[in-house]
Every structure is written in C-alpha cells, then in structure tokens.
Design a protein around this motif. Structure first.
Motif, PDB file in Angstrom:
ATOM      1  N   ILE A  73       0.852  -1.190   0.000  1.00 48.39           N
ATOM      2  CA  ILE A  73       0.000   0.000   0.000  1.00 48.39           C
ATOM      3  C   ILE A  73       0.889   1.242   0.000  1.00 48.39           C
ATOM      4  O   ILE A  73       1.788   1.369   0.829  1.00 48.39           O
ATOM      5  N   ARG A  74       0.632   2.137  -0.930  1.00 49.91           N
ATOM      6  CA  ARG A  74       1.492   3.313  -1.090  1.00 49.91           C
ATOM      7  C   ARG A  74       1.015   4.522  -0.292  1.00 49.91           C
ATOM      8  O   ARG A  74       1.823   5.363   0.090  1.00 49.91           O
ATOM      9  N   PHE A  75      -0.311   4.618  -0.085  1.00 50.52           N
ATOM     10  CA  PHE A  75      -0.860   5.760   0.650  1.00 50.52           C
ATOM     11  C   PHE A  75      -1.918   5.266   1.633  1.00 50.52           C
ATOM     12  O   PHE A  75      -2.641   4.314   1.351  1.00 50.52           O
ATOM     13  N   VAL A  76      -1.992   5.938   2.764  1.00 55.79           N
ATOM     14  CA  VAL A  76      -3.056   5.671   3.734  1.00 55.79           C
ATOM     15  C   VAL A  76      -3.784   6.979   3.974  1.00 55.79           C
ATOM     16  O   VAL A  76      -3.172   7.976   4.384  1.00 55.79           O
ATOM     17  N   ARG A  77      -5.071   6.978   3.691  1.00 53.49           N
ATOM     18  CA  ARG A  77      -5.870   8.189   3.881  1.00 53.49           C
ATOM     19  C   ARG A  77      -6.498   8.189   5.270  1.00 53.49           C
ATOM     20  O   ARG A  77      -7.053   7.178   5.706  1.00 53.49           O
ATOM     21  N   LEU A  78      -6.390   9.320   5.926  1.00 54.37           N
ATOM     22  CA  LEU A  78      -6.988   9.522   7.242  1.00 54.37           C
ATOM     23  C   LEU A  78      -8.249  10.347   7.049  1.00 54.37           C
ATOM     24  O   LEU A  78      -8.189  11.490   6.584  1.00 54.37           O
ATOM     25  N   TRP A  79      -9.392   9.751   7.376  1.00 53.46           N
ATOM     26  CA  TRP A  79     -10.689  10.381   7.149  1.00 53.46           C
ATOM     27  C   TRP A  79     -11.278  10.900   8.462  1.00 53.46           C
ATOM     28  O   TRP A  79     -11.213  10.241   9.507  1.00 53.46           O
ATOM     29  N   PHE A  80     -11.885  12.071   8.371  1.00 58.00           N
ATOM     30  CA  PHE A  80     -12.655  12.651   9.479  1.00 58.00           C
ATOM     31  C   PHE A  80     -13.663  13.590   8.843  1.00 58.00           C
ATOM     32  O   PHE A  80     -13.720  13.715   7.610  1.00 58.00           O
ATOM     33  N   SER A  89       5.344   4.864   6.035  1.00 55.57           N
ATOM     34  CA  SER A  89       6.395   5.088   7.037  1.00 55.57           C
ATOM     35  C   SER A  89       5.918   5.941   8.200  1.00 55.57           C
ATOM     36  O   SER A  89       6.543   5.958   9.261  1.00 55.57           O
ATOM     37  N   ASP A  90       4.799   6.656   8.011  1.00 63.44           N
ATOM     38  CA  ASP A  90       4.271   7.511   9.076  1.00 63.44           C
ATOM     39  C   ASP A  90       3.183   6.831   9.903  1.00 63.44           C
ATOM     40  O   ASP A  90       2.624   7.439  10.821  1.00 63.44           O
ATOM     41  N   LEU A  91       2.874   5.581   9.585  1.00 67.37           N
ATOM     42  CA  LEU A  91       1.759   4.906  10.255  1.00 67.37           C
ATOM     43  C   LEU A  91       1.974   4.780  11.752  1.00 67.37           C
ATOM     44  O   LEU A  91       1.084   5.077  12.555  1.00 67.37           O
ATOM     45  N   ALA A 106       1.492   7.904  13.510  1.00 68.47           N
ATOM     46  CA  ALA A 106       0.078   8.295  13.530  1.00 68.47           C
ATOM     47  C   ALA A 106      -0.662   7.602  14.668  1.00 68.47           C
ATOM     48  O   ALA A 106      -1.501   8.207  15.344  1.00 68.47           O
ATOM     49  N   PHE A 107      -0.325   6.309  14.902  1.00 71.51           N
ATOM     50  CA  PHE A 107      -0.993   5.561  15.965  1.00 71.51           C
ATOM     51  C   PHE A 107      -0.560   6.038  17.355  1.00 71.51           C
ATOM     52  O   PHE A 107      -1.379   6.093  18.280  1.00 71.51           O
ATOM     53  N   THR A 108       0.688   6.356  17.508  1.00 71.56           N
ATOM     54  CA  THR A 108       1.203   6.674  18.849  1.00 71.56           C
ATOM     55  C   THR A 108       1.060   8.142  19.216  1.00 71.56           C
ATOM     56  O   THR A 108       0.703   8.478  20.348  1.00 71.56           O
ATOM     57  N   GLU A 109       1.307   9.031  18.251  1.00 71.98           N
ATOM     58  CA  GLU A 109       1.322  10.457  18.570  1.00 71.98           C
ATOM     59  C   GLU A 109       0.236  11.243  17.851  1.00 71.98           C
ATOM     60  O   GLU A 109      -0.121  12.344  18.266  1.00 71.98           O
ATOM     61  N   GLY A 110      -0.263  10.718  16.739  1.00 70.96           N
ATOM     62  CA  GLY A 110      -1.224  11.455  15.933  1.00 70.96           C
ATOM     63  C   GLY A 110      -0.515  12.280  14.873  1.00 70.96           C
ATOM     64  O   GLY A 110       0.677  12.546  14.955  1.00 70.96           O
ATOM     65  N   ILE A 111      -1.284  12.684  13.867  1.00 66.36           N
ATOM     66  CA  ILE A 111      -0.769  13.499  12.774  1.00 66.36           C
ATOM     67  C   ILE A 111      -1.326  14.908  12.906  1.00 66.36           C
ATOM     68  O   ILE A 111      -2.545  15.104  13.001  1.00 66.36           O
ATOM     69  N   GLY A 112      -0.443  15.889  12.920  1.00 67.64           N
ATOM     70  CA  GLY A 112      -0.875  17.265  13.115  1.00 67.64           C
ATOM     71  C   GLY A 112      -1.566  17.852  11.895  1.00 67.64           C
ATOM     72  O   GLY A 112      -1.167  17.599  10.754  1.00 67.64           O
ATOM     73  N   ILE A 113      -2.626  18.612  12.124  1.00 71.06           N
ATOM     74  CA  ILE A 113      -3.321  19.327  11.053  1.00 71.06           C
ATOM     75  C   ILE A 113      -3.635  20.746  11.518  1.00 71.06           C
ATOM     76  O   ILE A 113      -3.614  21.042  12.723  1.00 71.06           O
ATOM     77  N   ASP A 114      -3.924  21.610  10.561  1.00 70.79           N
ATOM     78  CA  ASP A 114      -4.354  22.970  10.862  1.00 70.79           C
ATOM     79  C   ASP A 114      -5.869  22.963  10.992  1.00 70.79           C
ATOM     80  O   ASP A 114      -6.589  23.036   9.999  1.00 70.79           O
TER      81      ASP A 114
END
Length: 445
Positions: free
Chosen positions: A17-24, A39-41, A44-52
């Motif tokens: 899998i080349r991309f993982v989409r995070l939906w909200f 590589s960021d998975l 993402a599970f441990t710390e979360g992914i930052g967004i604006d």
C-alpha cells in the motif's frame, strides 16, 4: 488496539500500500481527508498526525489551530476503486487537541460521548439506515433542468438500466470494505435509488455512512454520472430520506421487546419513542440541517411533517415496524425524519439523547396515529394533538437554540458553531431573489 495496529502495519506491507488516507469530518458532516505514507503509520498511531484545524468548518476556534488526527486501526480498509496492490487504504480518525485529549468539536467524539452515557445505563445502541439518493447525467449547469439517469419508479426493474449496474458496483465496493448491505432498489423518483446498510452499533454505522457517501460518488463519477444526497433536488419528485431503525440492547437482549405486549413493544421502547416525539422540534435542525431539508419535510411526498407515531404508519415521524413474534431481537423503531444529508454522528447522538430522556423521565407515549396524517385536515390534526415539525430552518433553529438537551448532547463548541453556521445559511437563502418571485411579481405588479 495494539493488535489492530499490528494488523494494519502488516497488511500495508504485504499489499504494498502506497498511501493511507486519514478520514474525518467537519461539523456539517463533510468528509475531510489527508494522505500519509506507510512510514508515518506508527507515528500516527502513537502520537497522531498534526493538522491545521482552523481551516476546517467548526473544528477549532481561531486561536486553537493546532489539532491531531489519531486513526482508529479497527476501521482500516482498502479503497477498492484504487486496486488491491500498490493501492490506498483508509482509516477513520478521532480529532484530538495537542495534549492528546478528545477535541470538543469532533462530531465522532459527540457520538462516542452519547454512546458512553447509554453504556453507563447498561444499554447498547444499534442503528440500520435506509439511504436514498439521486443519480443525474453529467453536464449540469446552474439554471438548467436536472436530467435523471432514468424515468423509473418505486421497485421498478429497469432492463439494461445504468442504475442496476451502479447499485451492483456500489455494493461490491461496500462489501469489499466490510460494510454489509441488506437491500437495494430503485426508489420512487426518476434516477432515485436506495441502499440499506445492515444493523451495526451506532458508531460503526456512522462511519459506514460517511464511507457509503464517498463510494456512491466515486462510482457515479466513474460511470459519467453525478450522485447527490441533497434532500430535495427536484420540485415535483420525492426527496431523499435516511429512514433509520433504532434499537437498544441490554445484557444481550433487545430492550424494546416484550412478549405479549402490544406490537411486542416494551415499556422502555414506548418511553424511548415518547422521548423522540417530545424533543423532535429541538433536534430537527440536526436531522434536517439544510434550508433544502424542509422542502423535503413539507413537500407533500411521503415525508413526515407532524410529530406522531404509529404502527406501520408511513406518514408518522416514528414508525413501529412489524416484527416476528418469535424473534425478539427484531423489535425496533423507525425514525423517518432524517434526510440523507444529515451528519450521521450528530444525528445519532441527538436521537439517542432524546430517547434516553424519554426513558429517564418515564415519558408517557401518546396514542398512535392510525390515519394517514397527510390526509387529515389541520383541524383534525390539532384535535388529535399532532403538532407540526418546524416548517423551515429558521423555525428549527429557534427551537434548537433554546434546548438544554441539545446543548448538553452536542457540547458548547459544536452547539454554538452549528447554530452560527446555520443562521448564516438561512440569511444567505433569505437574501435570494428566486425565479418563483420573479414569475409572480416582475410582470404582474
């Protein structure tokens, strides 16, 4: 949770899998998405992914722009239209504050909190939606008539119709994503379809509805069509509802079922319905959240306009469907007021809150409606105590704004943003000069 995380990471590696989409989604229920690399998975599970968060409708106040997305590994699925190898996965996310706390503005959090209040009483909340939508030919331009993909009607079997191919493809994609479908058929309007999802817990169902809308739109685009969940896209044809079956379970037993009772409906079930009825004007702005929603409710085409309930009465706001006497798990109530454009997280949260208020307050259930409510006169409806739902978004917001139950259920931030956003929508609508007004007055006055 860790086991789910390991499964996701292993699946991503094995399937390349080349991309993982995070939906909200935002407060209105619009799907939002960001893509991360495999590589960021783990991060993402441990710390979360930052967004604006300041760029998302209602997600933060202006001075609280930094937010985190934490994916729910149990929701990981491959997007079937992107292929199974070197493809794309997706996960639903919870929105967090920078210190890792649930964001007050996250609609998924609102539903989780409502479910937690039910679970504190030993109750599990299950839902089963019937989702209607329209398919139109591509090439629509503002001011031009919409062109449905067919002229079929309710349950019609249209030979070589694109709608049948469409529904088959949608269902194949949904089932590939572990979303089970119960029924599908052509609906009453030209180009109108319905697909019903199987019973699941309310949070899973809300996640599934968000996914469902995306699948429907993706398949429509691939077939050169446009799909819409707009509540009432055409004047002379039915609107698109999301009739939703609701049930509560306690200790593995259906809390709405009582053998030998009228309609097999328990005291708890009757109180739950009473709560749905008493608080209907308060939550109507959530289950019917757009200006256009009230053209469905008051469009004289089988949408519920009055606050009443009945057994197998499809003109009622709440219906108690027929259940198999030997199958207690089938006891349920059907709420017919929501449309297909509602935010499912908020809609399920307010319906659950209203039903629980009926149980906690031991509300008495009024007499059921035996007549087709639309065919009664105003005087007859008043005599029977059938109050109307709000006739437009402005009136719905007036009742919503004064509701302590809605403020408590949604939380201050979602409540205030929703109210503010909807007043803006109403003001913009009120400012418009429509063709109906021009036709009525331009040449005549």
């Amino acid at each position: 949770m860790e086991r789910h995380q390991d499964v996701v990471i292993r699946t991503v590696e094995e399937r390349d899998i080349r991309f993982v989409r995070l939906w909200f989604c935002d407060v209105l229920g619009t799907l939002k998405s960001i893509a991360i690399s495999p590589s960021d998975l783990e991060n993402a599970f441990t710390e979360g992914i930052g967004i604006d968060g300041s760029a998302i409708e209602g997600l933060t106040r202006e001075y609280e722009s930094d937010m985190l997305l934490r994916p729910d590994p149990a929701t990981f699925e491959l997007l079937p239209w992107r292929g199974e190898v070197a493809g794309t996965g997706r996960m639903m996310c919870d929105v967090l504050t920078p210190d890792g706390q649930p964001a007050a503005s996250d609609p998924r959090r609102v539903l989780k909190d409502a479910i937690a209040r039910a679970e504190a009483k030993g109750l599990e909340f299950f839902t089963h939606p019937e989702i209607e939508f329209y398919l139109f030919e591509r090439g629509y331009e503002p001011g031009q008539p919409l062109r449905p993909v067919d002229s079929a009607g309710y349950f019609d079997h249209v030979h070589r119709a694109s709608g049948q191919d469409f529904r088959r493809t949608v269902i194949q994609y949904l089932e590939a994503m572990n979303i089970q479908v119960e029924y599908s058929h052509h609906e009453n309007g030209p180009g109108q379809n319905e697909i019903d999802l199987r019973y699941a817990d309310a949070l899973t169902t809300a996640d599934n509805i968000l996914t469902f809308r995306t699948v429907v739109k993706e398949v429509a685009l691939s077939m050169g069509q446009v799909a819409t969940f707009m509540p009432k896209p055409m004047i002379d044809n039915p609107g698109s509802g999301m009739h939703t079956h609701l049930s509560l379970f306690q200790n593995g037993r259906n809390a709405f079922h009582e053998p030998g009772a009228e309609y097999g409906l328990s005291r708890t079930g009757r109180q739950f319905i009473a709560g749905l009825l008493r608080h209907a004007p308060e939550y109507c702005a959530v289950t019917s959240q757009f200006v256009n929603s009230y053209k469905r409710l008051w469009g004289a085409q089988e949408a519920p306009s009055y606050v009443c309930w009945g057994h197998n009465n499809r003109s009622a706001l709440v219906r108690v469907p027929f259940h198999k006497p030997t199958k207690g798990t089938s006891s349920r109530v059907e709420f017919r007021g929501a449309d297909s454009a509602a935010n499912p997280y908020l809609a399920f949260a307010v319906l659950l809150a209203a039903g629980l208020a009926g149980i906690d307050g031991e509300y008495d259930l009024p007499e059921g409606a035996e007549d087709t409510v639309w065919q009664l006169t105003d005087r007859e409806r008043r005599a029977l105590g059938y109050e109307p739902l709000p006739t437009d978004l402005f009136r719905a917001l007036e009742t919503f704004e004064s509701s302590e139950l809605m403020a408590e259920t949604l939380g201050e931030q979602v409540f205030e943003y929703f109210l503010r956003n909807k007043h803006v929508e109403w003001d913009r609508y009120r400012e418009q000069v429509t063709s109906v007004e021009l036709d009525a007055t331009f040449y005549r006055i």
